[in-house]
Design a protein around this motif. Structure first.
Motif, mmCIF file in Angstrom:
data_model
loop_
_atom_site.group_PDB
_atom_site.id
_atom_site.type_symbol
_atom_site.label_atom_id
_atom_site.label_comp_id
_atom_site.label_asym_id
_atom_site.label_seq_id
_atom_site.Cartn_x
_atom_site.Cartn_y
_atom_site.Cartn_z
ATOM 1 N N UNK A 22 -76.309 -15.359 -76.493
ATOM 2 C CA UNK A 22 -75.699 -16.593 -77.004
ATOM 3 C C UNK A 22 -76.491 -17.816 -76.563
ATOM 4 N N UNK A 23 -76.868 -17.859 -75.281
ATOM 5 C CA UNK A 23 -77.602 -19.020 -74.774
ATOM 6 C C UNK A 23 -78.988 -19.125 -75.408
ATOM 7 N N UNK A 24 -79.615 -17.988 -75.675
ATOM 8 C CA UNK A 24 -80.926 -17.997 -76.323
ATOM 9 C C UNK A 24 -80.817 -18.532 -77.746
ATOM 10 N N UNK A 25 -79.793 -18.127 -78.465
ATOM 11 C CA UNK A 25 -79.558 -18.647 -79.818
ATOM 12 C C UNK A 25 -79.396 -20.162 -79.781
ATOM 13 N N UNK A 26 -78.652 -20.651 -78.797
ATOM 14 C CA UNK A 26 -78.462 -22.101 -78.681
ATOM 15 C C UNK A 26 -79.794 -22.809 -78.436
ATOM 16 N N UNK A 27 -80.599 -22.267 -77.544
ATOM 17 C CA UNK A 27 -81.904 -22.875 -77.261
ATOM 18 C C UNK A 27 -82.788 -22.906 -78.502
ATOM 19 N N UNK A 28 -82.749 -21.829 -79.278
ATOM 20 C CA UNK A 28 -83.595 -21.758 -80.472
ATOM 21 C C UNK A 28 -83.169 -22.781 -81.513
ATOM 22 N N UNK A 29 -81.879 -22.945 -81.705
ATOM 23 C CA UNK A 29 -81.440 -23.967 -82.660
ATOM 24 C C UNK A 29 -81.846 -25.352 -82.176
ATOM 25 N N UNK A 30 -81.700 -25.595 -80.884
ATOM 26 C CA UNK A 30 -82.084 -26.901 -80.331
ATOM 27 C C UNK A 30 -83.589 -27.156 -80.452
ATOM 28 N N UNK A 31 -84.392 -26.081 -80.363
ATOM 29 C CA UNK A 31 -85.841 -26.235 -80.491
ATOM 30 C C UNK A 31 -86.267 -26.594 -81.908
ATOM 31 N N UNK A 32 -85.456 -26.201 -82.889
ATOM 32 C CA UNK A 32 -85.794 -26.544 -84.265
ATOM 33 C C UNK A 32 -86.236 -25.383 -85.131
ATOM 34 N N UNK A 33 -85.957 -24.131 -84.707
ATOM 35 C CA UNK A 33 -86.303 -23.012 -85.582
ATOM 36 C C UNK A 33 -85.458 -23.089 -86.852
ATOM 37 N N UNK A 34 -85.953 -22.467 -87.902
ATOM 38 C CA UNK A 34 -85.288 -22.535 -89.200
ATOM 39 C C UNK A 34 -84.274 -21.417 -89.412
ATOM 40 N N UNK A 35 -84.592 -20.222 -88.890
ATOM 41 C CA UNK A 35 -83.737 -19.056 -89.107
ATOM 42 C C UNK A 35 -83.664 -18.247 -87.815
ATOM 43 N N UNK A 36 -82.493 -17.734 -87.504
ATOM 44 C CA UNK A 36 -82.310 -16.818 -86.382
ATOM 45 C C UNK A 36 -81.848 -15.475 -86.934
ATOM 46 N N UNK A 37 -82.579 -14.434 -86.573
ATOM 47 C CA UNK A 37 -82.257 -13.076 -86.991
ATOM 48 C C UNK A 37 -81.816 -12.242 -85.792
ATOM 49 N N UNK A 38 -81.025 -11.203 -86.059
ATOM 50 C CA UNK A 38 -80.885 -10.099 -85.105
ATOM 51 C C UNK A 38 -81.305 -8.816 -85.820
ATOM 52 N N UNK A 39 -80.979 -7.636 -85.272
ATOM 53 C CA UNK A 39 -81.314 -6.403 -85.984
ATOM 54 C C UNK A 39 -80.097 -5.503 -86.055
ATOM 55 N N UNK A 40 -80.096 -4.629 -87.049
ATOM 56 C CA UNK A 40 -78.958 -3.754 -87.288
ATOM 57 C C UNK A 40 -79.270 -2.355 -86.757
ATOM 58 N N UNK A 41 -79.165 -2.206 -85.451
ATOM 59 C CA UNK A 41 -79.321 -0.912 -84.793
ATOM 60 C C UNK A 41 -78.169 -0.735 -83.812
ATOM 61 N N UNK A 66 -71.249 -20.442 -83.737
ATOM 62 C CA UNK A 66 -71.942 -21.134 -82.646
ATOM 63 C C UNK A 66 -72.928 -22.174 -83.144
ATOM 64 N N UNK A 67 -73.558 -21.910 -84.270
ATOM 65 C CA UNK A 67 -74.625 -22.774 -84.768
ATOM 66 C C UNK A 67 -74.101 -23.727 -85.831
ATOM 67 N N UNK A 68 -74.907 -24.747 -86.124
ATOM 68 C CA UNK A 68 -74.489 -25.705 -87.143
ATOM 69 C C UNK A 68 -75.581 -26.022 -88.157
#
Length: 262
Positions: A22-41, A66-68
């Protein structure tokens, strides 16, 4: 139509408590990435094969709340694990939770342990792709019947480069094609995709090209490959990380994106 250059980051579901993901996702959105993926395993793909791991779609619901700003989705969903109409409903629900930011990344699956331990028929590469080809029209049809319908035309991302089946499915259904090919191989794959687009009556320019991105070293990009990919029309560049990892590589890729976009 040339798409703007975008950066996607796949945060793996493995070897980390959910709070760190969760915290990593927050950091990535704050950094300005365009898309966040996970994987289906269902199990880790590297390291301790029985280590910490979380289910993808449940996590996507949390990411939606969590994201906006960022778009998000699986890279990629395994079509076999869920009924086609259920997949459509889950995707539509995430679309509404997020205000229209969900990307439906999907594919036919490949990790045999997932199938065996969770009771799914592993079949063959061909049979799994045949199932995907049958299910995608069902998914798209279900989107027209749901109440409410999706808030936008949910983008479909398809990963893989099989020339006889996968790229035909891409030509028929994908808004985004995620390739795992090196730049030289991608030249041939694009010719094959062009052929299938002609066969099905699709304009290849409607499909955004995406690729995985590797680092030469910590935080060091392979600029030569990036430039080759971009010259071939790739505009979505994805990098994979584990939760809590150093984000130097992500920052470098974002800086490159900004330099290209001017």
């Amino acid at each position: 139509m040339r798409h703007p250059v975008r950066v996607g980051v796949q945060v793996s579901n493995q070897h980390a408590p959910y709070t760190l993901i969760r915290d990593t996702v927050r950091q990535l959105e704050d950094l300005g990435v365009d898309i966040i993926f996970n994987w289906d395993h269902f199990f880790p793909l590297t390291g301790d094969r029985d280590g910490l791991h979380f289910e993808a779609w449940t996590m996507l619901g949390a990411i939606a709340e969590q994201t906006s700003r960022v778009e998000f989705g699986p890279l990629v969903n395994c079509n076999v694990y869920r009924n086609a109409d259920l997949q459509a409903d889950m995707a539509r629900t995430l679309d509404h939770i997020s205000g229209g930011r969900f990307i439906f990344g999907t594919g036919s699956g490949w990790f045999e342990r997932d199938f065996v331990e969770y009771g799914f028929d592993f079949g063959t590469v061909g049979s799994r792709l045949d199932a995907l080809a049958v299910d995608l029209p069902r998914i798209r049809d279900r989107w027209t019947k749901l109440n409410p319908v999706p808030s936008r035309d949910i983008p479909i991302l398809i990963g893989g480069g099989g020339e006889q089946k996968t790229l035909k499915i891409v030509a028929e259904h994908a808004d985004i094609w995620h390739s795992f090919a090196d730049p030289d191989t991608l030249v041939r794959k694009l010719d094959v995709l062009r052929h299938w687009c002609e066969e099905v009556g699709r304009d290849i320019s409607e499909i955004e090209f995406s690729t995985g991105t590797s680092l030469r070293g910590p935080g060091t990009l392979d600029h030569t490959s990036l430039e080759k990919y971009h010259a071939l029309g790739v505009t979505l560049f994805e990098i994979g990380i584990n939760a809590g990892a150093d984000l130097a590589g992500v920052r470098a890729l974002l800086a490159w994106r900004d330099s290209v976009e001017g």
